[in-house]
Design a protein around this motif. Structure first.
Motif, PDB file in Angstrom:
ATOM      1  N   UNK A 135    -115.905  -5.092   4.569  1.00 58.10           N
ATOM      2  CA  UNK A 135    -116.580  -4.074   5.360  1.00 58.10           C
ATOM      3  C   UNK A 135    -115.942  -2.776   5.570  1.00 58.10           C
ATOM      4  N   UNK A 136    -114.900  -2.433   5.019  1.00 59.35           N
ATOM      5  CA  UNK A 136    -114.019  -1.459   5.493  1.00 59.35           C
ATOM      6  C   UNK A 136    -114.391  -0.024   4.461  1.00 59.35           C
ATOM      7  N   UNK A 137    -114.998  -0.547   3.358  1.00 62.96           N
ATOM      8  CA  UNK A 137    -115.274   0.313   2.426  1.00 62.96           C
ATOM      9  C   UNK A 137    -116.323   1.384   2.799  1.00 62.96           C
ATOM     10  N   UNK A 138    -117.154   0.809   3.725  1.00 61.03           N
ATOM     11  CA  UNK A 138    -118.259   1.643   4.358  1.00 61.03           C
ATOM     12  C   UNK A 138    -118.153   1.602   5.941  1.00 61.03           C
ATOM     13  N   UNK A 139    -116.857   1.081   6.455  1.00 66.20           N
ATOM     14  CA  UNK A 139    -116.732   1.202   7.608  1.00 66.20           C
ATOM     15  C   UNK A 139    -115.520   2.174   8.068  1.00 66.20           C
TER      16      UNK A 139
END
Length: 404
Positions: A135-139
């Motif tokens: 989720x860190x790609x878009x977080x």
């Protein structure tokens, strides 16, 4: 502006001028006649070695479908093995950007590799279409140039748990076995966030390192906790090894789910008994009923003599999206194309797809399959059936992206 592509020396001079050790502020404008250089950087060796070649085949199919051009420019497709190692992925991307003028790339099978590459993509102003599950790609690590092709892990966990609740209403207690890196951590985070609202309790769990092959110690602990559901928050060869060993415990009354672990084709490495009843989350399947996917399946099946799978869809649909965005922007400049993709709704292999303007997360359906038992199979390829479809996006309050 010069029509000559930037050389390695030019890039190093630009770095020296900015005092940076990474590429920063480099303009990649090229002549209208110059080629467009794109890349698949993925794992062709190691735990996810089967994914890289399939992603590359999908990308090649898309380039061929367009006749090898976009906006009148020849498309050059490069391929590199990141070996599943962040340092290697960054080195490969740096080489491609500096030496080959690559401006768009996709294909990371490992979230750890993809996130390391995302930092470089932001500095070098090249567009990344990520296929990993973190989720860190878009977080927390969102940026102006990274987009997430895969469904959000919240969507994957939500769809999986919703189906288990619907199909197994008496199931309450969950044990989790989690890959100890960014991908697994994201799945665990959302499993824990969603469980209570669906009437589940996470009673125990363990994390395992990548490349683990002995899971007995974890399953001994799992059975001591007396769960109704075992969720395998892992993938690749680790997932297959875990299923084999879990089957040897003879726990036939357990619900075994895997929100994001493997493709249906990968399950051929397991016997029908081992995979029977397994609840499997899928980013893609060849049976999606819309014109874009039907055309993709027909072309892939004709060329490769087998229906496409998730990694092939990443390569095909990822570059298809980028090429359409270039036409939308009437430009191959990465900054212009990235802007054109923000808030854009278009038709993909998943049907109607939205790219969220702030986070760059694609929002589209996620699919749940149930693996068939030996008596249900009509042939060796009749492994699973799609039984549920979920599309809940990550709630805004759970997102850590700081872009505005």
């Amino acid at each position: 502006m010069s029509n000559t592509p930037l050389s390695r020396r030019d890039v190093l001079k630009a770095l020296a001028a900015t005092g940076g050790s990474m590429i920063g502020g480099v303009s990649w404008a090229q002549s209208a006649q110059g080629p467009l250089n794109i890349a698949v950087i993925s794992q062709f060796s190691g735990n996810y070695a089967t994914l890289g070649p399939s992603i590359l085949r999908g990308a090649q199919l898309m380039v061929e479908e367009r006749g090898g051009t976009v906006l009148g420019r020849k498309i050059n497709l490069f391929q590199r093995d990141d070996e599943g190692k962040p340092a290697v992925g960054v080195r490969r991307l740096t080489e491609l950007v500096e030496n080959e003028g690559v401006r768009y790339f996709l294909g990371n099978a490992s979230s750890a590799v993809g996130l390391a590459e995302a930092d470089l993509a932001a500095r070098s102003k090249v567009v990344q279409f990520a296929g990993g599950g973190s989720d860190e790609f878009t977080g927390a690590r969102c940026n102006d140039y990274t987009f997430q092709w895969s469904a959000h892990p919240y969507t994957a966990c939500s769809a999986t748990l919703e189906y288990i609740r619907k199909q197994y209403p008496k199931a309450k207690r969950i044990y989790t076995l989690t890959a100890d890196y960014a991908f697994g951590h994201s799945l665990l985070k959302y499993t824990q966030a969603l469980a209570g609202g669906l009437g589940f309790e996470v009673v125990a769990g363990d994390k395992h390192p990548a490349g683990e092959r002995q899971f007995t110690q974890y399953f001994n602990k799992a059975f001591a906790a007396k769960p109704d559901v075992v969720l395998l928050l892992t993938a690749g060869a680790d997932f297959l090894a875990a299923v084999r060993q879990l089957h040897s415990f003879g726990a036939k009354d357990l619900v075994v789910g895997a929100p994001w672990a493997a493709e249906i084709d990968d399950l051929k490495e397991l016997t029908p008994d081992m995979r029977s009843g397994l609840v499997l989350g899928l980013n893609y399947h060849a049976g999606i009923d819309n014109p874009v996917n039907k055309a993709f399946v027909a072309r892939a099946t004709q060329k490769f003599k087998t229906p496409p799978t998730y990694p092939m869809a990443i390569g095909y649909d990822g570059f298809r999206t980028l090429f359409l965005a270039m036409e939308k922007a009437n430009s191959v400049d990465p900054t212009a194309v990235a802007k054109a993709m923000e808030g854009w709704r278009y038709d993909s292999v998943h049907g109607s797809t939205l790219i969220e303007a702030r986070t760059h997360q694609t929002t589209r359906p996620y699919y749940i399959a149930r693996c068939k038992g030996p008596g249900e199979m009509k042939g060796p390829d009749d492994i699973a059936e799609i039984v549920y479809e979920g599309n809940k996006p990550q709630p805004a309050e759970l997102n850590d992206c700081k872009r505005t």
